[in-house]
Design a protein around this motif. Structure first.
Motif, PDB file in Angstrom:
ATOM      1  N   UNK A   1       0.849  -1.205   0.000  1.00  0.00           N
ATOM      2  CA  UNK A   1       0.000   0.000   0.000  1.00  0.00           C
ATOM      3  C   UNK A   1       0.883   1.254   0.000  1.00  0.00           C
ATOM      4  N   UNK A   2       1.864   1.275   0.880  1.00  0.00           N
ATOM      5  CA  UNK A   2       2.762   2.432   0.986  1.00  0.00           C
ATOM      6  C   UNK A   2       3.531   2.640  -0.315  1.00  0.00           C
ATOM      7  N   UNK A   3       4.077   1.557  -0.870  1.00  0.00           N
ATOM      8  CA  UNK A   3       4.858   1.638  -2.107  1.00  0.00           C
ATOM      9  C   UNK A   3       4.026   2.216  -3.251  1.00  0.00           C
ATOM     10  N   UNK A   4       2.800   1.742  -3.388  1.00  0.00           N
ATOM     11  CA  UNK A   4       1.958   2.185  -4.512  1.00  0.00           C
ATOM     12  C   UNK A   4       1.425   3.604  -4.332  1.00  0.00           C
ATOM     13  N   UNK A   5       1.066   3.989  -3.109  1.00  0.00           N
ATOM     14  CA  UNK A   5       0.378   5.269  -2.915  1.00  0.00           C
ATOM     15  C   UNK A   5       1.299   6.435  -2.560  1.00  0.00           C
ATOM     16  N   UNK A   6       2.517   6.156  -2.110  1.00  0.00           N
ATOM     17  CA  UNK A   6       3.428   7.252  -1.729  1.00  0.00           C
ATOM     18  C   UNK A   6       3.642   8.203  -2.899  1.00  0.00           C
ATOM     19  N   UNK A   7       3.597   9.495  -2.583  1.00  0.00           N
ATOM     20  CA  UNK A   7       3.800  10.521  -3.598  1.00  0.00           C
ATOM     21  C   UNK A   7       2.556  10.849  -4.397  1.00  0.00           C
ATOM     22  N   UNK A   8       1.433  10.213  -4.065  1.00  0.00           N
ATOM     23  CA  UNK A   8       0.187  10.413  -4.816  1.00  0.00           C
ATOM     24  C   UNK A   8      -0.908  11.035  -3.947  1.00  0.00           C
ATOM     25  N   UNK A   9      -1.964  11.448  -4.608  1.00  0.00           N
ATOM     26  CA  UNK A   9      -3.192  11.857  -3.917  1.00  0.00           C
ATOM     27  C   UNK A   9      -4.009  10.599  -3.634  1.00  0.00           C
TER      28      UNK A   9
ATOM     29  N   UNK B   1      -1.698  10.391   5.908  1.00  0.00           N
ATOM     30  CA  UNK B   1      -0.556   9.484   5.733  1.00  0.00           C
ATOM     31  C   UNK B   1       0.630  10.267   5.168  1.00  0.00           C
ATOM     32  N   UNK B   2       1.837   9.958   5.633  1.00  0.00           N
ATOM     33  CA  UNK B   2       3.013  10.691   5.165  1.00  0.00           C
ATOM     34  C   UNK B   2       3.225  10.546   3.655  1.00  0.00           C
ATOM     35  N   UNK B   3       3.726  11.605   3.042  1.00  0.00           N
ATOM     36  CA  UNK B   3       4.093  11.628   1.627  1.00  0.00           C
ATOM     37  C   UNK B   3       2.916  11.359   0.693  1.00  0.00           C
ATOM     38  N   UNK B   4       1.707  11.682   1.153  1.00  0.00           N
ATOM     39  CA  UNK B   4       0.505  11.563   0.330  1.00  0.00           C
ATOM     40  C   UNK B   4      -0.394  12.752   0.614  1.00  0.00           C
TER      41      UNK B   4
END
Length: 166
Positions: free
Chosen positions: A32-40, A55-58
């Motif tokens: 979950x973290x790998x796929x969603x990090x840096x995204x909305x 969540x951090x970085x999202x």
């Protein structure tokens, strides 16, 4: 813009109980973290409240009918899934992730381009469910199996579905 749903569900489509996840799957949380990090990420208010904080970085977009509900600065409130999607289009995003809960998933499955599904190999009791995945509308493009261990309560498969073209 690609609309991706990311969900963990049991074999009987249960996604939670009492506004909580009902399994311990460290590898799934990492996916979950790998796929969603840096995204909305788009979610309903109950999902946001169950997480407890952004969540951090999202960037969170929280859907709520409550006009007094607020989120921390840098995150967004919308009053419908359509409004949340319009926020993302307005920001010219390449991809957005829908992360729950059940009501938001039910609305979003009709417009999603991709499903990232952790299929937990168990039949569990719960009070919220993911909609049935219509195999006529979706094709599996990848699948990876994970085995139960000290950090993962159940065996599970991480399956990526792509919407069939009409």
């Amino acid at each position: 813009m690609k609309i991706s749903i990311i969900v963990a569900k049991s074999l009987n489509n249960v996604i939670g109980k009492d506004n909580q996840l009902i399994w311990r799957l460290s590898a799934d949380l990492q996916l979950f973290k790998t796929h969603t990090s840096g995204h909305h990420i788009i979610m309903g208010r109950k999902t946001f409240e169950s997480i407890g904080k952004p969540l951090p970085n999202r960037t969170s977009i929280v859907i709520s009918r409550n006009p007094n509900f607020s989120v921390p600065e840098g995150h967004f409130i919308s009053h419908s899934l359509e409004e949340a999607i319009q926020i993302c289009i307005g920001k010219k995003l390449d991809q957005v992730f829908i992360i729950g809960g059940a009501e938001i998933y039910s609305q979003a499955i009709a417009i999603a381009d991709e499903l990232l599904v952790t299929e937990v190999n168990a039949i569990l009791e719960g009070d919220v469910f993911f909609p049935e995945i219509d195999k006529n509308e979706w094709t599996v493009i990848s699948s990876h199996s994970y085995k139960k261990d000290e950090k993962n309560q159940f065996d599970f498969d991480f399956v990526v579905y792509k919407r069939n073209s009409k």
